[in-house]
Design an enzyme around this catalytic site. Structure first.
Site, PDB file in Angstrom:
ATOM      1  CG  PHE A 188      43.187  30.739  51.261  1.00  0.00           C
ATOM      2  CD1 PHE A 188      43.145  31.718  50.281  1.00  0.00           C
ATOM      3  CD2 PHE A 188      42.714  29.471  50.940  1.00  0.00           C
ATOM      4  CE1 PHE A 188      42.670  31.439  49.007  1.00  0.00           C
ATOM      5  CE2 PHE A 188      42.232  29.186  49.671  1.00  0.00           C
ATOM      6  CZ  PHE A 188      42.211  30.172  48.702  1.00  0.00           C
TER       7      PHE A 188
ATOM      8  CG  HIS B 194      38.710  29.076  50.203  1.00  0.00           C
ATOM      9  ND1 HIS B 194      38.784  29.479  51.505  1.00  0.00           N
ATOM     10  CD2 HIS B 194      38.762  30.192  49.442  1.00  0.00           C
ATOM     11  CE1 HIS B 194      38.905  30.787  51.545  1.00  0.00           C
ATOM     12  NE2 HIS B 194      38.892  31.263  50.314  1.00  0.00           N
TER      13      HIS B 194
ATOM     14  CG  HIS C 162      40.028  35.240  53.278  1.00  0.00           C
ATOM     15  ND1 HIS C 162      41.133  34.463  53.047  1.00  0.00           N
ATOM     16  CD2 HIS C 162      39.174  34.985  52.263  1.00  0.00           C
ATOM     17  CE1 HIS C 162      40.952  33.790  51.923  1.00  0.00           C
ATOM     18  NE2 HIS C 162      39.776  34.081  51.433  1.00  0.00           N
TER      19      HIS C 162
ATOM     20  CG  HIS D  51      38.051  37.332  45.958  1.00  0.00           C
ATOM     21  ND1 HIS D  51      37.374  36.168  45.694  1.00  0.00           N
ATOM     22  CD2 HIS D  51      39.276  36.984  46.410  1.00  0.00           C
ATOM     23  CE1 HIS D  51      38.155  35.143  45.995  1.00  0.00           C
ATOM     24  NE2 HIS D  51      39.308  35.607  46.435  1.00  0.00           N
TER      25      HIS D  51
ATOM     26  CG  HIS E  87      44.844  34.356  46.136  1.00  0.00           C
ATOM     27  ND1 HIS E  87      44.764  34.930  47.375  1.00  0.00           N
ATOM     28  CD2 HIS E  87      43.568  34.224  45.718  1.00  0.00           C
ATOM     29  CE1 HIS E  87      43.490  35.137  47.687  1.00  0.00           C
ATOM     30  NE2 HIS E  87      42.742  34.717  46.690  1.00  0.00           N
TER      31      HIS E  87
ATOM     32  CG  HIS F 196      40.712  32.420  43.164  1.00  0.00           C
ATOM     33  ND1 HIS F 196      40.973  31.313  43.936  1.00  0.00           N
ATOM     34  CD2 HIS F 196      40.557  33.460  44.033  1.00  0.00           C
ATOM     35  CE1 HIS F 196      40.958  31.666  45.224  1.00  0.00           C
ATOM     36  NE2 HIS F 196      40.705  32.961  45.303  1.00  0.00           N
TER      37      HIS F 196
ATOM     38  CG  HIS G 147      35.212  34.626  48.307  1.00  0.00           C
ATOM     39  ND1 HIS G 147      35.101  33.264  48.390  1.00  0.00           N
ATOM     40  CD2 HIS G 147      36.381  34.949  48.904  1.00  0.00           C
ATOM     41  CE1 HIS G 147      36.175  32.769  49.011  1.00  0.00           C
ATOM     42  NE2 HIS G 147      36.967  33.777  49.324  1.00  0.00           N
TER      43      HIS G 147
END
Ligand code: C2O
Length: 595
Positions: free
Chosen positions: A356, A200, A177, A369, A339, A335, A209
């Site tokens: 991230f 992203h 990632h 995810h 996070h 999303h 993903h």
């Protein structure tokens, strides 16, 4: 089960742009959605320091592209961009820049930032989807049987037991990632144009993903010798699944949390069950009643799923070297919220999920995810014309992974559009947000007309506008009172261009339309709430301004608000987090074809 997005506010006699004077009615019982206890203690894991730091507080993209002057100017559009390209991870994975070399302050970085993968003796082979006997069935995490939970734990434990240099190890899987989001790989677009491989904030988000989880799931299955093993999904879009699945925070065999392989010390412990996830999380605790939080979550999903008709609005636009980001509704919405909500606010970078670079180290990442991936699947089946990205550039974009046989392979977007062909599916769970549209706070308010003296029109406004405080602007509509036929083919979009912000920080603002309360108490349960823009910070210690575009469907919003005859709408941008240095260079309304 149908949830109504009930507004707890009176809906009459409000004056334009004055805060509501009346308080929400008090409820019979008060339960806080947030448990309160201390955060998980910081563990002794030490940062992985590799290279001396660079000391450049500059926009790295500008340097890479040699286009310094382009950024932050007006007319950064994400609509109709013709500058897409095929995203291609390098064949030679050793051609990789350790993120540590780009970070100014490594002191606060608790996870490794040397994100490059273990070396491979060979270049990647094109991946061929293998045949299979039965589909792997991904189930909602809150409905797993105890046996399944044990199996899942055994698989993660086996992954954690591998030597950290093994491509299947917990650490190497987590690094993937970081590598794909923190600038480890680059590609040459032309002789003097080199860009980061980024996954992203664009239409590449879903396919990358999907592949990442695909291999992760197969590796886990192989580790426990179970070809039917499927990842669970965190069903945060259903009220029954809105808490962090209990297995992640349950103590291990000796009653010690740390012996549970699903446990991660870098989480916000006050968001352990029974806290209900906040799908509009803005780094603040609002102490909402559970029923209000559930309503906010369902209405947010209705807006981000049902009211995004155009491919670009849901998926984001194809990557474009001219615009650093333009993510889709879920990526920039639910999303990001999950996070941030899960990351530990006591850590400088909100590790793990809140940044991230570290997100891949928490097993929760993959079940989160899986649900994001499920949103892709569900969106395609919603009413109306819904089409996935189809450009040649998108189809041919590719990434490189180690598969479950430790073979380095190249995978293409075009091979991941059909998940059944990939060998997995989602067990259904009811979808109450479909029937949970937001409801208006005030109908037929004529607030745009009433604000003419106090609020500037877009054409009189000096752009870029700063987002350090609320922004109000009157925006002209290209057409009023549109027929059903027109609405079938064209959707009315509020378009924001040149959103420029520091990507080192968590960044969020909300977008309101015809809000008579000036964004003071309006939440996602109200029709006035057209959407949000929220991004997970993607590299600690590296201040980098990026520029984005975003658009919000307002056809249904204006119907709800009985404002279809109005010539202008009042747009309010409400800063929520990390907006001090942010600006927006254009705000307009366009009619865009539903492709
Ligand atoms: Cu790669 Cu949730 O992000």
């Amino acid at each position: 089960m149908a949830f109504l997005c009930v507004s707890t506010f009176p809906t009459t006699s409000l004056s334009p742009l004055s805060p509501l004077s009346s308080k929400p009615p008090s409820h019979r019982f008060k339960v806080s959605c947030n448990a309160s206890s201390d955060d998980h203690p910081k563990t002794s894991e030490s940062p992985n320091l590799i290279l001396p730091m660079q000391n450049n507080n500059v926009d790295r993209r500008n340097l890479l592209l040699g286009l310094g002057g382009l950024y932050g100017t007006a007319n950064m559009t994400n609509i109709g961009s013709a500058l897409a390209y095929t995203v291609t991870a390098p064949d030679d994975i050793s051609d990789c820049v350790p993120a540590s070399s780009l970070i100014n302050n490594l002191d606060d970085v608790v996870r490794g930032v040397a994100c490059c993968p273990p070396p491979s003796p060979a270049f990647p082979k094109p991946y061929v989807l293998p045949s299979f006997r039965a589909l792997r069935v991904r189930r909602p995490a809150h409905k797993l049987t105890p046996e399944y939970i044990e199996k899942y734990k055994a698989a993660i434990a086996a992954m954690k037991a591998l030597h950290e240099d093994h491509p299947h190890s917990w650490k190497q899987q987590g690094k993937i990632h970081c590598a794909y989001c923190d600038g480890a790989y680059h590609q040459q677009l032309s002789e003097n144009q080199k860009v980061e491989v980024k996954v992203h904030f664009s239409s590449i988000f879903y396919p990358f993903h999907r592949w990442y989880l695909y291999f992760y799931e197969r590796i886990l299955g192989k580790l426990i010798n179970d070809p039917s093993f499927a990842l669970p999904y965190w069903n945060w879009d259903n009220p029954m699944g809105m808490m962090l699945p209990a297995m992640f925070e349950a103590p291990g065999p000796d009653n010690d949390l740390r012996t549970n392989p699903l446990f991660d010390p870098y989480r916000n412990v006050s968001h352990a069950p029974p806290a209900i996830v906040d799908l509009q999380f803005d780094d603040k605790e609002h102490g909402r009643l559970c029923v209000d939080q559930v309503s906010i979550n369902l209405c947010s999903l209705h807006t981000q799923m049902v009211r995004t008709r155009r491919t670009d609005d849901f998926f984001g636009c194809d990557p474009d070297p001219k615009v650093s980001t333009c993510g889709g509704s879920i990526e920039n919405g639910a999303h990001t919220a999950v996070h941030r909500w899960m990351g530990n606010p006591r850590m400088a970078n909100h590790e793990d999920l809140g940044n991230f670079y570290s997100a891949g180290y928490d097993p929760v990442f993959y079940v989160h995810h899986a649900n994001v991936d499920r949103m892709w699947h569900i969106w395609m089946g919603l009413k109306g014309k819904r089409k996935g990205p189809s450009s040649t550039d998108w189809m041919n974009s590719s990434y490189v992974f180690y598969d479950e046989n430790e073979e380095l392979v190249r995978v293409y977007n075009r091979d991941c559009v059909n998940m059944r062909r990939m060998g997995y599916m989602y067990e259904a769970s009811s979808i109450p947000w479909k029937e949970s549209p937001p409801i208006p706070r005030v109908k037929a308010s004529k607030v745009a007309l009433k604000s003419v003296r106090s609020v500037k029109k877009a054409e009189e406004t000096e752009f870029p506008v700063k987002l350090d405080k609320r922004v109000n602007v009157l925006v002209k509509r290209p057409a009023t009172t549109r027929s059903e036929d027109e609405k079938e083919n064209f959707t009315e979009m509020l378009v924001l261009n040149g959103i420029k912000f520091n990507s080192e920080k968590f960044f969020k603002f909300d977008v309101l339309v015809n809000d008579v309360d000036n964004g003071i108490q309006t939440t996602a349960t109200s029709s006035e709430f057209a959407g949000t823009f929220a991004q997970v910070p993607h590299m600690p210690g590296h201040k980098m301004f990026i520029t984005s575009g975003a658009s919000y469907g307002i056809t249904e919003v204006l119907e709800d608000l009985e404002a279809e005859e109005d010539g202008h709408v009042l747009v309010t941008l409400v800063p929520r987090a990390g907006t001090e240095e942010a600006t927006v260079s254009e705000i307009k309304i366009e009619l865009l074809p539903i492709d």
